[in-house]
Design an enzyme around this catalytic site. Sequence first.
Site, mmCIF file in Angstrom:
data_model
loop_
_atom_site.group_PDB
_atom_site.id
_atom_site.type_symbol
_atom_site.label_atom_id
_atom_site.label_comp_id
_atom_site.label_asym_id
_atom_site.label_seq_id
_atom_site.Cartn_x
_atom_site.Cartn_y
_atom_site.Cartn_z
ATOM 1 N N TYR A 129 34.431 -45.082 87.883
ATOM 2 C CA TYR A 129 34.353 -44.218 86.704
ATOM 3 C C TYR A 129 33.146 -44.645 85.875
ATOM 4 O O TYR A 129 33.035 -45.802 85.475
ATOM 5 C CB TYR A 129 35.625 -44.331 85.860
ATOM 6 C CG TYR A 129 35.708 -43.263 84.791
ATOM 7 C CD1 TYR A 129 36.453 -42.112 85.005
ATOM 8 C CD2 TYR A 129 35.024 -43.383 83.583
ATOM 9 C CE1 TYR A 129 36.509 -41.110 84.041
ATOM 10 C CE2 TYR A 129 35.072 -42.393 82.626
ATOM 11 C CZ TYR A 129 35.813 -41.256 82.853
ATOM 12 O OH TYR A 129 35.854 -40.265 81.898
ATOM 13 N N GLN A 188 42.026 -36.797 84.146
ATOM 14 C CA GLN A 188 42.046 -35.954 85.350
ATOM 15 C C GLN A 188 41.146 -36.530 86.446
ATOM 16 O O GLN A 188 41.417 -36.343 87.636
ATOM 17 C CB GLN A 188 41.649 -34.512 85.015
ATOM 18 C CG GLN A 188 40.266 -34.318 84.434
ATOM 19 C CD GLN A 188 40.273 -34.382 82.904
ATOM 20 O OE1 GLN A 188 41.128 -35.026 82.312
ATOM 21 N NE2 GLN A 188 39.311 -33.711 82.284
ATOM 22 N N ASN A 211 37.428 -44.318 78.115
ATOM 23 C CA ASN A 211 38.063 -44.247 76.793
ATOM 24 C C ASN A 211 39.566 -44.522 76.910
ATOM 25 O O ASN A 211 40.077 -44.918 77.954
ATOM 26 C CB ASN A 211 37.788 -42.888 76.147
ATOM 27 C CG ASN A 211 38.354 -41.721 76.955
ATOM 28 O OD1 ASN A 211 39.235 -41.889 77.801
ATOM 29 N ND2 ASN A 211 37.857 -40.528 76.680
ATOM 30 N N SER A 234 34.577 -54.123 73.122
ATOM 31 C CA SER A 234 33.699 -55.236 73.452
ATOM 32 C C SER A 234 33.734 -56.309 72.365
ATOM 33 O O SER A 234 34.121 -56.045 71.220
ATOM 34 C CB SER A 234 32.270 -54.729 73.632
ATOM 35 O OG SER A 234 31.448 -55.752 74.139
ATOM 36 N N GLN A 256 26.800 -56.160 70.257
ATOM 37 C CA GLN A 256 28.141 -55.740 70.642
ATOM 38 C C GLN A 256 28.762 -54.815 69.605
ATOM 39 O O GLN A 256 29.508 -53.901 69.949
ATOM 40 C CB GLN A 256 29.036 -56.958 70.863
ATOM 41 C CG GLN A 256 28.577 -57.838 72.005
ATOM 42 C CD GLN A 256 28.321 -57.039 73.282
ATOM 43 O OE1 GLN A 256 29.227 -56.454 73.859
ATOM 44 N NE2 GLN A 256 27.072 -57.001 73.723
ATOM 45 N N HIS A 259 28.477 -51.039 70.107
ATOM 46 C CA HIS A 259 29.216 -50.362 71.175
ATOM 47 C C HIS A 259 30.275 -49.420 70.631
ATOM 48 O O HIS A 259 30.487 -48.328 71.164
ATOM 49 C CB HIS A 259 29.921 -51.390 72.061
ATOM 50 C CG HIS A 259 29.095 -51.859 73.217
ATOM 51 N ND1 HIS A 259 28.596 -51.023 74.173
ATOM 52 C CD2 HIS A 259 28.683 -53.102 73.568
ATOM 53 C CE1 HIS A 259 27.918 -51.705 75.069
ATOM 54 N NE2 HIS A 259 27.951 -52.976 74.726
ATOM 55 N N GLU A 323 35.029 -61.963 75.477
ATOM 56 C CA GLU A 323 34.307 -61.361 76.597
ATOM 57 C C GLU A 323 32.983 -62.091 76.825
ATOM 58 O O GLU A 323 32.629 -62.425 77.959
ATOM 59 C CB GLU A 323 34.062 -59.877 76.273
ATOM 60 C CG GLU A 323 33.315 -59.117 77.335
ATOM 61 C CD GLU A 323 33.014 -57.691 76.904
ATOM 62 O OE1 GLU A 323 32.639 -56.887 77.780
ATOM 63 O OE2 GLU A 323 33.135 -57.370 75.694
ATOM 64 N N HIS A 324 32.226 -62.314 75.747
ATOM 65 C CA HIS A 324 30.942 -63.017 75.827
ATOM 66 C C HIS A 324 30.912 -64.142 74.801
ATOM 67 O O HIS A 324 31.409 -63.971 73.686
ATOM 68 C CB HIS A 324 29.763 -62.094 75.492
ATOM 69 C CG HIS A 324 29.788 -60.752 76.153
ATOM 70 N ND1 HIS A 324 30.241 -59.611 75.509
ATOM 71 C CD2 HIS A 324 29.405 -60.367 77.389
ATOM 72 C CE1 HIS A 324 30.131 -58.576 76.326
ATOM 73 N NE2 HIS A 324 29.636 -58.997 77.471
ATOM 74 N N ASP A 357 23.886 -58.181 80.314
ATOM 75 C CA ASP A 357 24.307 -56.783 80.422
ATOM 76 C C ASP A 357 23.473 -56.013 81.433
ATOM 77 O O ASP A 357 23.952 -55.050 82.026
ATOM 78 C CB ASP A 357 24.189 -56.097 79.058
ATOM 79 C CG ASP A 357 25.457 -56.207 78.236
ATOM 80 O OD1 ASP A 357 26.475 -56.676 78.776
ATOM 81 O OD2 ASP A 357 25.429 -55.832 77.047
ATOM 82 N N GLU A 411 69.476 -68.919 102.783
ATOM 83 C CA GLU A 411 69.223 -67.732 101.954
ATOM 84 C C GLU A 411 70.138 -66.571 102.318
ATOM 85 O O GLU A 411 70.021 -65.494 101.737
ATOM 86 C CB GLU A 411 67.751 -67.313 102.068
ATOM 87 C CG GLU A 411 66.803 -68.312 101.419
ATOM 88 C CD GLU A 411 65.378 -67.785 101.323
ATOM 89 O OE1 GLU A 411 65.070 -66.735 101.925
ATOM 90 O OE2 GLU A 411 64.571 -68.440 100.631
ATOM 91 N N HIS A 416 66.979 -63.070 110.037
ATOM 92 C CA HIS A 416 65.816 -63.952 109.986
ATOM 93 C C HIS A 416 66.061 -65.195 110.821
ATOM 94 O O HIS A 416 65.223 -65.626 111.626
ATOM 95 C CB HIS A 416 65.493 -64.361 108.548
ATOM 96 C CG HIS A 416 64.765 -63.350 107.744
ATOM 97 N ND1 HIS A 416 65.308 -62.155 107.369
ATOM 98 C CD2 HIS A 416 63.502 -63.362 107.222
ATOM 99 C CE1 HIS A 416 64.436 -61.464 106.647
ATOM 100 N NE2 HIS A 416 63.323 -62.179 106.560
#
Length: 425
Positions: A129, A188, A211, A234, A256, A259, A323-324, A357, A411, A416
């Site tokens: 995506y 979708q 999103n 971010s 950042q 973003h 994240e960073h 990045d 068991e 088995h």
Amino acid sequence: MRRFRSADPDFEARFQAFVGEQRGSPDDVGAAVRYVLQAVQNEGLPAVLRFTRQFDKIELNEETIRVTAEEIAAGAAECHPEVREAIKLAASRIKAFHERQKPADQRFVDEAGVELGWRWTPLEAVGVYVPGGRAAYPSTVLMNCVPAKVAGVDRIAMVTPPGKLEPAVLAAAQEAGVTEIWRVGGAQAVAALAFGAGPIAPVDKIVGPGNAFVTAAKRQIYGIVGIDALAGPSEIVVVADGKNDPTWIAADLLSQAEHDPAAQSILITDDEAFADKVEQAIAAELETLATAKDAAESWKNHGAIIIAPLADSPRLVNILAPEHVEFALDDPEALSDQVRHAGAIFLGRHTPEAIGDYIAGSNHVLPTSRAARFQSGLSIYDFLKRTSIVKCDPASFARLGPATVALATAEGLPAHARSAAVRLK
């Protein structure tokens, strides 16, 4: 923006409350996404086309939903030469970095005479995506598709919201060797990749950011297909002393913040006068920044400056699990080596997060929302599966068979036990 001082008696309580704040939590989109997923699962392509018309105001059909090879080539040709060269450089560095991650198959015979091992095989089909809307993201194409190619994935299906496809995005797709691109976005698109829709064949795993609707869709289809992660806003932490140029650090923090209004930027420093200069530099940068609206909202609502001894910064970073994280210091490893929870670490005064990045070669798809406590960034391993291998001969089976029977019996699984016992007679 809030300021914390570790010397204050209520620092720990205030800091922990700050860490626990939710950012960018949207209104519940689960029900709406569930409706879209079910419709696409039941109806296929007609539902995808209907939602595209409803949400994107674009009319497509079975032929026009796919971006043709001619369109990819023509769009890529429109990419500015300087950008095209940067894409080529980035792609080559990302490829080289991820090729070093390739794991080896293994076979060995243990002390019982059993042959054991494992082998790695690539996924057959992956959906990627690529967001649209706010900006064009050729780097997203490269960071997701190049590692998949390196891993040996047979089919990469890229989806991106309909509308004008940016030349840089098409150039990145071409550079990454992606030939299958579909004009569909939102929940979708995730549904089409998971269940299939007309000419869009289903995939085995879906990667790439999106999103709130895309993230919710990925959450709901997990188990039907695999996913990389659930992306959140971010974030960056910069650990810096007073020797830095405050404008450099301000720019890093805003890299950042721009973003998303829900993004988070945090400065940790032991120099309060330097912190003041960084805060002033941020205000000055926002005067001319094209993305100032989002960046200013992010800095105002979620930004922070923490005044603390630098020796305490690894502890604070580990709690934040960002994240960073940048260590803008003369000897960054002295502190960074103590960090256990971070998506990516950037060392030294000349290593801004932005280099990671785009061009360093490491992957920029990283865990957010403190997920670095238990998750790694995207890598070649996201596109590979490990299969175990076991081989017994009569002698080695005779050594292990009795214990197998004992455990299976304990068991309460007699079939088995019998499958081993019959071979021991």
